[in-house]
Design a protein around this motif. Sequence first.
Motif, PDB file in Angstrom:
ATOM      1  N   UNK A  77      44.414  56.337  46.264  1.00 43.33           N
ATOM      2  CA  UNK A  77      44.360  56.984  47.570  1.00 43.33           C
ATOM      3  C   UNK A  77      43.300  56.287  48.407  1.00 43.33           C
ATOM      4  N   UNK A  78      43.505  56.300  49.712  1.00 42.51           N
ATOM      5  CA  UNK A  78      42.485  55.784  50.622  1.00 42.51           C
ATOM      6  C   UNK A  78      41.980  56.957  51.451  1.00 42.51           C
ATOM      7  N   UNK A  79      40.742  57.341  51.207  1.00 45.17           N
ATOM      8  CA  UNK A  79      40.157  58.443  51.965  1.00 45.17           C
ATOM      9  C   UNK A  79      39.702  57.939  53.334  1.00 45.17           C
ATOM     10  N   UNK A  80      39.383  58.887  54.219  1.00 41.28           N
ATOM     11  CA  UNK A  80      38.894  58.504  55.542  1.00 41.28           C
ATOM     12  C   UNK A  80      37.606  57.703  55.425  1.00 41.28           C
ATOM     13  N   UNK A  81      36.730  58.117  54.530  1.00 46.48           N
ATOM     14  CA  UNK A  81      35.462  57.402  54.379  1.00 46.48           C
ATOM     15  C   UNK A  81      35.687  55.989  53.866  1.00 46.48           C
ATOM     16  N   UNK A  82      36.617  55.807  52.928  1.00 44.24           N
ATOM     17  CA  UNK A  82      36.928  54.465  52.418  1.00 44.24           C
ATOM     18  C   UNK A  82      37.534  53.599  53.527  1.00 44.24           C
ATOM     19  N   UNK A  83      38.399  54.216  54.333  1.00 39.20           N
ATOM     20  CA  UNK A  83      39.044  53.489  55.419  1.00 39.20           C
ATOM     21  C   UNK A  83      38.011  53.047  56.460  1.00 39.20           C
ATOM     22  N   UNK A  84      37.124  53.953  56.825  1.00 37.58           N
ATOM     23  CA  UNK A  84      36.112  53.625  57.823  1.00 37.58           C
ATOM     24  C   UNK A  84      35.173  52.540  57.304  1.00 37.58           C
ATOM     25  N   UNK A  85      34.840  52.605  56.019  1.00 37.81           N
ATOM     26  CA  UNK A  85      33.975  51.579  55.436  1.00 37.81           C
ATOM     27  C   UNK A  85      34.664  50.220  55.467  1.00 37.81           C
ATOM     28  N   UNK A  86      35.977  50.207  55.237  1.00 34.30           N
ATOM     29  CA  UNK A  86      36.725  48.951  55.230  1.00 34.30           C
ATOM     30  C   UNK A  86      36.751  48.313  56.614  1.00 34.30           C
ATOM     31  N   UNK A  87      36.768  49.132  57.662  1.00 32.16           N
ATOM     32  CA  UNK A  87      36.800  48.578  59.017  1.00 32.16           C
ATOM     33  C   UNK A  87      35.478  47.899  59.391  1.00 32.16           C
ATOM     34  N   UNK A  88      34.436  48.155  58.612  1.00 36.41           N
ATOM     35  CA  UNK A  88      33.133  47.521  58.864  1.00 36.41           C
ATOM     36  C   UNK A  88      32.900  46.314  57.949  1.00 36.41           C
ATOM     37  N   UNK A  89      33.858  46.075  57.070  1.00 35.21           N
ATOM     38  CA  UNK A  89      33.737  44.950  56.133  1.00 35.21           C
ATOM     39  C   UNK A  89      34.191  43.652  56.816  1.00 35.21           C
ATOM     40  N   UNK A  90      33.690  42.532  56.306  1.00 34.93           N
ATOM     41  CA  UNK A  90      34.057  41.227  56.880  1.00 34.93           C
ATOM     42  C   UNK A  90      35.559  40.959  56.781  1.00 34.93           C
ATOM     43  N   UNK A  91      36.204  41.474  55.723  1.00 30.84           N
ATOM     44  CA  UNK A  91      37.645  41.244  55.543  1.00 30.84           C
ATOM     45  C   UNK A  91      38.468  41.863  56.667  1.00 30.84           C
ATOM     46  N   UNK A  92      37.906  42.862  57.334  1.00 29.54           N
ATOM     47  CA  UNK A  92      38.636  43.523  58.413  1.00 29.54           C
ATOM     48  C   UNK A  92      38.874  42.559  59.578  1.00 29.54           C
ATOM     49  N   UNK A  93      38.020  41.550  59.692  1.00 26.56           N
ATOM     50  CA  UNK A  93      38.147  40.567  60.772  1.00 26.56           C
ATOM     51  C   UNK A  93      38.987  39.358  60.347  1.00 26.56           C
ATOM     52  N   UNK A  94      39.680  39.476  59.239  1.00 26.53           N
ATOM     53  CA  UNK A  94      40.480  38.366  58.715  1.00 26.53           C
ATOM     54  C   UNK A  94      41.484  37.875  59.758  1.00 26.53           C
ATOM     55  N   UNK A  95      41.392  36.575  60.065  1.00 28.49           N
ATOM     56  CA  UNK A  95      42.292  35.995  61.067  1.00 28.49           C
ATOM     57  C   UNK A  95      43.409  35.150  60.450  1.00 28.49           C
ATOM     58  N   UNK A  96      43.244  34.815  59.177  1.00 28.18           N
ATOM     59  CA  UNK A  96      44.229  33.958  58.520  1.00 28.18           C
ATOM     60  C   UNK A  96      45.570  34.680  58.400  1.00 28.18           C
ATOM     61  N   UNK A  97      46.618  33.892  58.485  1.00 30.27           N
ATOM     62  CA  UNK A  97      47.971  34.458  58.346  1.00 30.27           C
ATOM     63  C   UNK A  97      48.230  34.843  56.897  1.00 30.27           C
TER      64      UNK A  97
END
Length: 457
Positions: free
Chosen positions: A312-332
Amino acid sequence: MLRTDAVARCGLILLSLWQCIHSVPISVEKAKDTPKQEELDPPMSADTGLHYDRYLREVIEYLEKDPHFKEKLKNANIDDIKQGKLSKELDFVHHNLRTKLDELKRDEMNRLRTLLKAKHDLQEGNSHAVDHQALLKQFEHLNHMNPHTFEVEDLDRLIKSATNDLEHFDKDRHDEFKRYEMMKEHERRERLRNMSEEDRKKEEQHFEEMRKKHADHPKVNHPGSENQLKEVWHEADGLDPEDFDAKTFFKIHDTNGDGFFDESELESLFTKELEKVYNPANEEDDMLAMEEERLRMREHVMNEVDTNKDRLVSLSEFMAATKDDNFQEKEEWETLDQNPLYTEEELREFEQQLANEASDISMKAAELQKQKEELEKKEKELNSQKMELQQVNYNQETLVISLISAVLLQISVSQMGVTPGSHMTPTVIGRFVQLQLFHNNAAKCHHIKPHVLMSYH
């Protein structure tokens, strides 16, 4: 073959057991209230793909009707569930619900017995009795030694079996798809071998054109990245990408409102990306490959975002992921056609396996044909023996009838007072001729039994 929604939803039910809980916690004191007697409708949760799916979902849905168990469910963590601590709460479930669970188990036992008997009849015929108790050992999701009541051990077995089976389900799906792809390539190469040189070149050219056409698609954003989520926000939700808000996005796509993204809700986020690559109207696009791609995307996001591994992905896990460097992944995102599923060596091994299977089938077919010919030969021999026996019986009956007829004729002649050289009256001659004709016919018609001749005389 691919049951994405099914596995996601019921895997969630099993591992967290709070998917269907949308109300506030209920106090333990309320557990003393008597639940209403009711019939359980067919389970509304998604099919897991497990062979005991209905039993699993009905048990869960009945347990959720008990307020005390539902509260424990709400506060349980994944480790407690996996270790069987939650199963012990079954002792506090209301008697009426326990009775219903007993009925569910008995129905499941009867279903398994029916399946085992059908399988046994197909394999062995009806000549031997089925040892249900021995065969039921292969089913680990219930305690077959107690076929009548649903106990703590049954719930513990059900949770552990489903947890294990669902954890392996994705791997089984990957393996199944890999086999599917190798079979496609094997059949394509077989078709090429049976073509003329000219047709082969045309087919190879067409195949290459379809491959290039499939690879020519818009950029596929990395699943779970900012660009990917903003695209859903804009195209699916109709909102301005500049106004993207992660928390609002989560609430919009948490379709059941339970505060988590389950596997099904996650997979639905990838539809827009998948539609860039796969179109059911295109010859070059395989929809089974699209579902495999969806599974890969979901696994990728889960590996990066689901930090406590509860599927499961909780809201807190989701919000933490949006602050991670991987969230800015530009590669296809690299699609399946950019990541070969198998090597040439694996394909050769697969083809050898197919050849071995075909050889085994051929040998079994030859053996069955031989058995058929032997049976036909024995049938002819038995028919021949039967005809010979019938002929012998016919001859014996004819002989006996002839002997009896001769004796009766002699007796009849003596009773009429006919002796050698004596004069016979017309009446005596008529009676003699009548007897002679009857005995002659009786000798020819072997179905007239001796006692019939005696009674006639």
